[in-house]
Design an enzyme around this catalytic site. Structure first.
Site, short mmCIF file in Angstrom:
data_model
loop_
_atom_site.label_atom_id
_atom_site.label_comp_id
_atom_site.label_asym_id
_atom_site.label_seq_id
_atom_site.Cartn_x
_atom_site.Cartn_y
_atom_site.Cartn_z
N ILE A 89 54.46 -18.58 -4.39
CA ILE A 89 54.37 -17.54 -4.23
C ILE A 89 55.51 -17.19 -3.08
CG2 ILE A 89 53.18 -15.56 -3.38
CD1 ILE A 89 53.34 -15.27 -6.78
N HIS A 124 43.18 -23.31 -11.25
CA HIS A 124 43.93 -23.82 -11.74
C HIS A 124 42.98 -25.10 -11.96
CE1 HIS A 124 46.87 -27.29 -10.77
NE2 HIS A 124 45.71 -27.78 -10.15
#
Ligand code: GAR
Length: 185
Positions: free
Chosen positions: A90, A106
């Site tokens: 991002i 994650h």
């Protein structure tokens, strides 16, 4: 309900877990996908969720790509962004607009095994314990402040495939739980 977006690039099992959660504290109003043809797109369409599919290569810069996304999110009153297998960093445009409002899942116990292939990294390293991390997103790769983690044993005969199933089962439960906690404040 507060409105949120999911960003995903792939299969979309986490997308499904989030939108399928019966008491989700926010409404998922849009899927943002950077991979034309990704299976997650069909999942969103068949669930009646608006889908914006953009090929980043069609933009001259990440800033232009993210500005396009940002306009769309603003138009839809999106307040939270949940990354679910979004395999892209991002950039400053979205980070500035959604400070502390972008969350990621994650498949490892960060800071161990960041990046694309966390599960195979864990198998190769021979660790006996791995897990899932939910964290705030910053400019790094899987580096932002950790919100929640759940550990999981790696079994003697685990392969990447068998471990992935158990890790994703944990993810599918933990991620919507954390989302609810955050959105409810
Ligand atoms: C998930 O396991 C997610 O944790 C991982 O990608 C998978 C996407 O699966 N994300 C990362 O590795 C981020 N660095 P899904 O498309 O079935 O949800």
């Amino acid at each position: 309900k507060v409105k949120a977006a999911v960003f995903a690039s792939g299969t979309g099992s986490n997308f499904d877990a989030i939108i399928g959660r019966s008491n989700l504290a926010c409404e998922i109003v849009v899927l943002i996908c950077d991979k034309p043809g990704a299976p997650v797109i069909e999942k969103a369409i068949s669930s009646g969720i608006q889908t914006l599919v953009l090929n980043p290569k069609a933009f001259v810069s990440k800033q232009e790509y993210e500005t396009k996304i940002l306009h769309f999110l603003r138009k839809m009153d999106v307040e939270w962004i949940f990354l679910a297998g979004y395999m892209r960093l991002i950039g400053p445009t979205l980070l500035a607009a959604y400070e502390d409002r972008i969350i990621n899942t994650h498949p490892s116990l960060l800071p161990a095994f960041p990046g694309k292939d966390a599960i195979s990294q864990a198998i190769q390293a021979g660790v006996k314990v791995t897990g899932v991390t939910i964290h705030f997103v910053d400019e790094g790769m899987d580096t932002g402040p950790i919100i929640a983690q759940r550990a999981l044993e790696v079994l003697e005969d685990d392969t990447e495939a068998t471990l992935k199933v158990r890790i994703q089962d944990v993810e599918h439960e933990l991620y919507p739980e954390v989302i609810n906690r955050l959105v409810r404040g």
